[in-house]
Structures are given as structure tokens and as C-alpha cells.
Design a protein around this motif. Sequence first.
Motif: not given
Length: 194
Positions: A53-54, A78-82, A84-88
Motif C-alpha cells: 500500500v505504501f 495521503v490519508v484518503t489514498t492510503a 482506499r488502497e488499504g480497503l482495496a
Amino acid sequence: MTAPTDSLEDRELVERCRAGDANAWTALVARYQRLVYAIVIRMGLDEHVAADVFQAVFEKLVQHLPKLREPDRLQAWVVTTAKREGLAARRHGQRQVSMSRPDDESDSRPAEEWDIADDSPGAEQQLDDLQQLHRLRLGLDRLDERCRELLLLVFRDDEERVGYDEVSRRLNLPVGSIGPTRSRCLGKLRKLLP
């Protein structure tokens, strides 16, 4: 003479990154690395997924950096993208792992005794906690060294917490002045919090 990149505001770092400053990019990644990892780990994913994710977050940042409209809101991006990527990543992992009920002989406990519910705070609360912790870290980084050391010694949560006598010894402060000094340092910190 230019300011060191680690003390720059996000807007200035983004501008330097857009101009091709490798030191600015390194500072930007270092500033948000812990936050991205913390978000993913708090979502219940392991460190390998957090590393993926990072990487995904900062790849997207490289792509979006030239068209980022509000560089001073980089932390929110950054928070929103992290998140979203974490949920994905979690959805992807759920498609690959199945969980069966304990109806076989491998576990003799009745299904009612299986503790499957998660009592941890919801994602929004965790995200709010992480953002507050990040703001606090930024504020502490901006404090003068003496105040930062005093606050870190006095407000430790672990077994390494020390009493006023030890704080007095380490910082060469009279015990009676620790409380007022702590109060002044907290006031400075409040002013520095973004």
C-alpha cells in the motif's frame, strides 16, 4: 541559501518535488511513511500488505503531483489514498481467503463461543486518532529541543516513564520548575499544531 527540506511546509515540498528536487521527495516520503503504514496496520492488514500500500500510495502521488490543486492539503490526500488502497487490498485478500464455521471436529466449541466480532474502534475513529497523532508528531518536531525532551519524558505511556526527580536530573531543571515549564511547553505546542 535554501531551508532544509524536512522543515518545509507541504506546499513548499510539493513545489520543490515538481521542480525535480530529490531531497524534497525524500523528505516528503519520510514525513508520511509512518502515517501510511499506521493506517494500513490499523485496518488489520499485515506489514507486507502495508508495504504494498505504501508503494501504491507514493506511485499515485508521483502521478498526481503535477496536477495536485491543493498542495497544503497533502496530508488529507495521503490519508484518503492510503485508506482506499488499504480497503482495496483488504477486498483483494478477502477474495482469496475463506473462513468456514467450526462445524467440523477440529474445534469442539459450539459456534456461539467463537469470538469473531471485532471490538476495536471503527475505521473513522481510527483515522481521526491517526491524524491527531500525526499532527502531534509534527508539532513536537517543531518545538525547541528542551521542550520536546521535557514533554516526551513527562508524557510517556510505557514502562520507561520517569518521575520528576529523574526529569530534573536529565534536563538539569529544579523539580519545582518542571510543572510551570511543562505548562509553557504545552502552550507552545498548541500554537504549533497544524
